[in-house]
Design a protein around this motif. Sequence first.
Motif, PDB file in Angstrom:
ATOM      1  N   SER A 178       0.860  -1.292   0.102  1.00  0.00           N
ATOM      2  CA  SER A 178       0.020   0.007   0.003  1.00  0.00           C
ATOM      3  C   SER A 178       0.794   1.275   0.021  1.00  0.00           C
ATOM      4  CB  SER A 178      -0.884  -0.020   1.380  1.00  0.00           C
ATOM      5  OG  SER A 178      -1.901  -1.195   1.415  1.00  0.00           O
ATOM      6  N   SER A 179       1.926   1.318   0.713  1.00  0.00           N
ATOM      7  CA  SER A 179       2.811   2.412   0.827  1.00  0.00           C
ATOM      8  C   SER A 179       3.597   2.593  -0.604  1.00  0.00           C
ATOM      9  CB  SER A 179       3.715   2.295   1.969  1.00  0.00           C
ATOM     10  OG  SER A 179       3.232   2.326   3.231  1.00  0.00           O
ATOM     11  N   LEU A 180       4.074   1.455  -1.052  1.00  0.00           N
ATOM     12  CA  LEU A 180       4.632   1.548  -2.231  1.00  0.00           C
ATOM     13  C   LEU A 180       3.794   2.006  -3.434  1.00  0.00           C
ATOM     14  CD1 LEU A 180       7.388   0.969  -3.690  1.00  0.00           C
ATOM     15  CD2 LEU A 180       6.813  -1.406  -4.067  1.00  0.00           C
ATOM     16  N   ALA A 232       5.710   9.782  -5.278  1.00  0.00           N
ATOM     17  CA  ALA A 232       6.260  10.903  -4.952  1.00  0.00           C
ATOM     18  C   ALA A 232       7.840  10.447  -4.937  1.00  0.00           C
ATOM     19  CB  ALA A 232       6.044  11.498  -3.671  1.00  0.00           C
ATOM     20  N   LEU A 233       8.151   9.376  -4.380  1.00  0.00           N
ATOM     21  CA  LEU A 233       9.522   9.013  -4.400  1.00  0.00           C
ATOM     22  C   LEU A 233      10.419   8.707  -5.951  1.00  0.00           C
ATOM     23  CD1 LEU A 233      10.247   6.285  -1.632  1.00  0.00           C
ATOM     24  CD2 LEU A 233      11.296   8.722  -1.977  1.00  0.00           C
ATOM     25  N   HIS A 274      10.713   1.708   0.940  1.00  0.00           N
ATOM     26  CA  HIS A 274       9.668   1.490   1.532  1.00  0.00           C
ATOM     27  C   HIS A 274       9.790   0.040   2.629  1.00  0.00           C
ATOM     28  CE1 HIS A 274       7.813   4.456  -1.162  1.00  0.00           C
ATOM     29  NE2 HIS A 274       6.882   4.381  -0.030  1.00  0.00           N
ATOM     30  N   LYS A 275      10.506  -0.842   2.099  1.00  0.00           N
ATOM     31  CA  LYS A 275      10.706  -1.808   2.953  1.00  0.00           C
ATOM     32  C   LYS A 275      11.395  -1.404   4.284  1.00  0.00           C
ATOM     33  CE  LYS A 275      13.006  -6.501   2.840  1.00  0.00           C
ATOM     34  NZ  LYS A 275      13.918  -7.455   2.017  1.00  0.00           N
ATOM     35  N   ILE A 314       4.505   6.931   6.949  1.00  0.00           N
ATOM     36  CA  ILE A 314       4.974   6.502   8.173  1.00  0.00           C
ATOM     37  C   ILE A 314       3.804   6.812   9.182  1.00  0.00           C
ATOM     38  CG2 ILE A 314       6.870   7.020  10.159  1.00  0.00           C
ATOM     39  CD1 ILE A 314       8.985   8.042   7.858  1.00  0.00           C
ATOM     40  N   GLY A 315       3.251   7.878   9.258  1.00  0.00           N
ATOM     41  CA  GLY A 315       2.141   7.736  10.177  1.00  0.00           C
ATOM     42  C   GLY A 315       0.912   7.031   9.844  1.00  0.00           C
TER      43      GLY A 315
END
Length: 191
Positions: free
Chosen positions: A24-26, A33-34, A58-59, A174-175
Amino acid sequence: MMTQPFSQPDYLGIGRQLAGLLASSLEGPSGHALKELARAYDPSADESRISAEAFLFHKYLVVQTCVGTFPECRVEEVIGGLFAVLNEKASGLMLSRDRQDAMEQMWLVRAKQFDEPFGDDRRHFLSDENDGIYWKRSLMQFCQNVRLLEHPPDIWAGGRGPSHEASMMVTRAIGSLISAMSEMSRLHFGA
């Protein structure tokens, strides 16, 4: 009133949940954005390299969030569950053992490269020096991992560019990771 002891945690199940958070983050705003930051840093960068480095970044965030969220006595098993799931997925891709070993070696190199910048960035984030721009060193390390340039551009120069967007999106990611893992920790460990 007696409380019921928690049963033995299903670390592989927890690992699957963490792998879902990683995905999900990735695939979310932080990952996008990255990738935009990497393209702005080096327009000639290979897309597969950018994607691989975004995954490793992200890992690293997921692992660091585990360390800060789960009970210390459970962290090693929790992270082991995540790695077991990621190894399952790599095996499912029918990657050769050599390729899997190379990926593991790259992870170890990247984790070591991120340790110092991330530690400094975390201290800055938690300090009273709230300038609204976080993860500067970690994001620069990410860019250098995409491609080490002899004279790298100042990714923080100017106004609200890709680096500022990446800073905001990583902070949000991160949040979200902390929130989700705190709930997982509460459910699995009562902590």
